[in-house]
Enzyme design. Structure first.
Site, PDB file in Angstrom:
ATOM      1  N   GLY A 271      -6.305 -18.384   7.479  1.00 14.56           N
ATOM      2  CA  GLY A 271      -6.991 -17.112   7.596  1.00 14.56           C
ATOM      3  C   GLY A 271      -8.488 -17.323   7.659  1.00 14.56           C
TER       4      GLY A 271
ATOM      5  N   LEU B 190       0.849 -23.856   5.065  1.00 19.76           N
ATOM      6  CA  LEU B 190       1.608 -22.605   5.000  1.00 19.76           C
ATOM      7  C   LEU B 190       1.028 -21.539   5.914  1.00 19.76           C
ATOM      8  CD1 LEU B 190       2.145 -22.345   1.136  1.00 19.76           C
ATOM      9  CD2 LEU B 190       3.880 -22.906   2.846  1.00 19.76           C
ATOM     10  N   GLY B 191      -0.282 -21.551   6.086  1.00 23.61           N
ATOM     11  CA  GLY B 191      -0.918 -20.529   6.896  1.00 23.61           C
ATOM     12  C   GLY B 191      -2.413 -20.735   6.961  1.00 23.61           C
TER      13      GLY B 191
ATOM     14  N   ASP C  36      -8.406  -3.804   0.270  1.00 23.65           N
ATOM     15  CA  ASP C  36      -7.846  -4.417   1.488  1.00 23.65           C
ATOM     16  C   ASP C  36      -6.322  -4.419   1.438  1.00 23.65           C
ATOM     17  OD1 ASP C  36      -8.119  -5.545   4.010  1.00 23.65           O
ATOM     18  OD2 ASP C  36      -8.213  -7.605   3.251  1.00 23.65           O
TER      19      ASP C  36
ATOM     20  N   PHE D  11     -10.596 -17.213   5.304  1.00 21.52           N
ATOM     21  CA  PHE D  11     -11.067 -18.025   4.172  1.00 21.52           C
ATOM     22  C   PHE D  11     -10.915 -19.506   4.476  1.00 21.52           C
ATOM     23  CE2 PHE D  11     -11.545 -18.668  -0.461  1.00 21.52           C
ATOM     24  CZ  PHE D  11     -11.036 -19.953  -0.594  1.00 21.52           C
TER      25      PHE D  11
END
Length: 408
Positions: free
Chosen positions: A93, A90-91, A219, A95
């Site tokens: 980052g 899905l994506g 954040d 992390f």
């Protein structure tokens, strides 16, 4: 992050606000922590609790006495994602990567593709120390926080070097994608939907700030606001969250982390983190929603690259404000609603945190803006749609920016 954390099955966790030079504000808070057991009895108890949460959602939110999270095995999550197959990605980052998976709605056992409940599975990059800290914070905070406008954490996996988190799946993706996507064939967010999303996100932040142990999100940005199938906003990613000040203190002192362009000026300058530092971030996102422009964009002309610095002086000037409103929502709002929204953003962006409104006040102001039924001037409703009362063709973009696709 300052989160001292052992295993999710440990009896307690401690969050420490680290001391920085010149500060005497070092506080430590210990909370009881008890994750669900992976035994059969634990799974049965977990399933019953999940059913109760699903059947009786609390619209005002609640803080659980202890996290009630499913402890998944790594094999479970491999099965749920078809061995983390690329087509489930899905994506990605800092992390690590986020995958789409399927689990049984009642037992949370892995199921075949397309059967059961869709979930988002975040897999830690084993080389990322920041990822480890954020994983800990996610379990610490989101495991106990329950609110309609916070993304629901369903469980975790801690197995050897594998650290994963399992969340409810948000089919509409992030607010960032909707505001700044480059595909002109996809319908942009309307004014009404933008207000709905802003109100939902404000409710989530207000809940965090109103809790006994105030939670500072730290954040807040468009990419951390996710949307369900009905465009209800839910705040995600609690990797940088901190417990707020206690004992009469106005702030906590902590290592400066977050996203430049959204972080409050007092936090960047001093490391002092206030509850109202979140309000500043909300003001930045609200400004992005009004203009359709990113908080930071180095491809904009000099003087316009930082959205807040560029637009803050004109947010109370009606004529100039019209020139920077997102052309994709032109004709969908009244001048009164536009100006009130801009003035609210301006209040959120006050340099002094004491001068900013609380999130409860922000929420109330947004609901008042949503209630404005005044029709846009120069427009009239015909057959349920909004059309111009003049024969002139609308301009493509009235912004002083060079013409570029939104999101660049």
């Amino acid at each position: 992050m300052g989160n001292c954390f052992g295993s999710p099955s440990s009896s307690s966790f401690t969050t420490t606000n680290p001391l920085t030079p010149g500060s005497s504000n070092n506080t430590t808070t210990t909370m009881n922590f008890s994750a669900s057991s992976s035994s059969n009895a634990g799974k049965s108890q977990f399933s019953a609790a999940v059913s109760e949460v699903n059947d009786k959602p609390n619209p005002n939110g609640q803080i659980l006495e202890a996290p009630n999270l499913k402890e998944f095995t790594f094999a479970d999550l491999k099965s749920a994602t078809k061995n983390f197959k690329p087509d489930t990605l899905l994506g990605q980052g800092g992390f690590g990567k986020v995958y789409k998976g399927w689990i049984d709605e009642k037992t949370f056992a892995p199921s075949k593709t397309g059967i059961g409940m869709v979930v988002a599975i975040k897999k830690l990059n084993s080389e990322s120390m920041q990822g480890l800290q954020e994983w800990q914070s996610e379990v610490n905070f989101l495991g106990r926080l329950s609110h309609p406008n916070l993304v629901r954490l369903l469980g975790y996996c801690l197995e050897d070097t594998e650290l994963l988190l399992v969340y409810e799946f948000m089919p509409k993706g992030s607010l960032e994608n909707h505001l700044f996507r480059k595909n002109p064939a996809i319908e942009p967010l309307s004014w009404d939907l933008r207000l709905k999303i802003a109100i939902g996100a404000a409710r989530g932040l207000a809940f965090l700030h109103a809790s006994d142990k105030k939670v500072i999100y730290r954040d807040f940005k468009a990419s951390n606001i996710l949307l369900d199938g009905n465009y209800n906003a839910k705040i995600s990613d609690f990797g940088l969250a901190k417990l707020g000040p206690s004992g009469g203190d106005s702030h906590v002192t902590t290592r400066i982390m977050g996203t430049y362009g959204y972080a409050a000026p007092e936090y960047i300058a001093t490391g002092h983190l206030y509850v109202k530092s979140d309000v500043y971030g909300f003001g930045v996102v609200l400004l992005e929603m009004l203009t359709g422009l990113r908080a930071l964009d180095t491809r904009r002309p000099n003087g316009q690259q930082n959205l807040v610095e560029w637009l803050k002086p004109i947010l109370s000037q009606k004529r100039k404000l019209k020139t920077v409103m997102d052309v994709r929502i032109e004709g969908q709002y009244s001048s009164k609603a536009m100006l009130q929204a801009a003035e609210l953003a301006l209040k959120c962006l006050e340099s002094d945190p004491k001068s900013r409104p609380s999130m409860e006040e922000v929420l109330e102001a947004l609901e008042q803006i949503e209630a404005i039924k005044e029709k846009p001037k120069g427009k009239k409703y015909i057959s349920g749609s909004l059309r111009s009362s003049t024969s002139h063709q609308p301009s493509r973009h009235r912004s002083p920016l060079p013409l570029r696709p939104h999101g660049t």
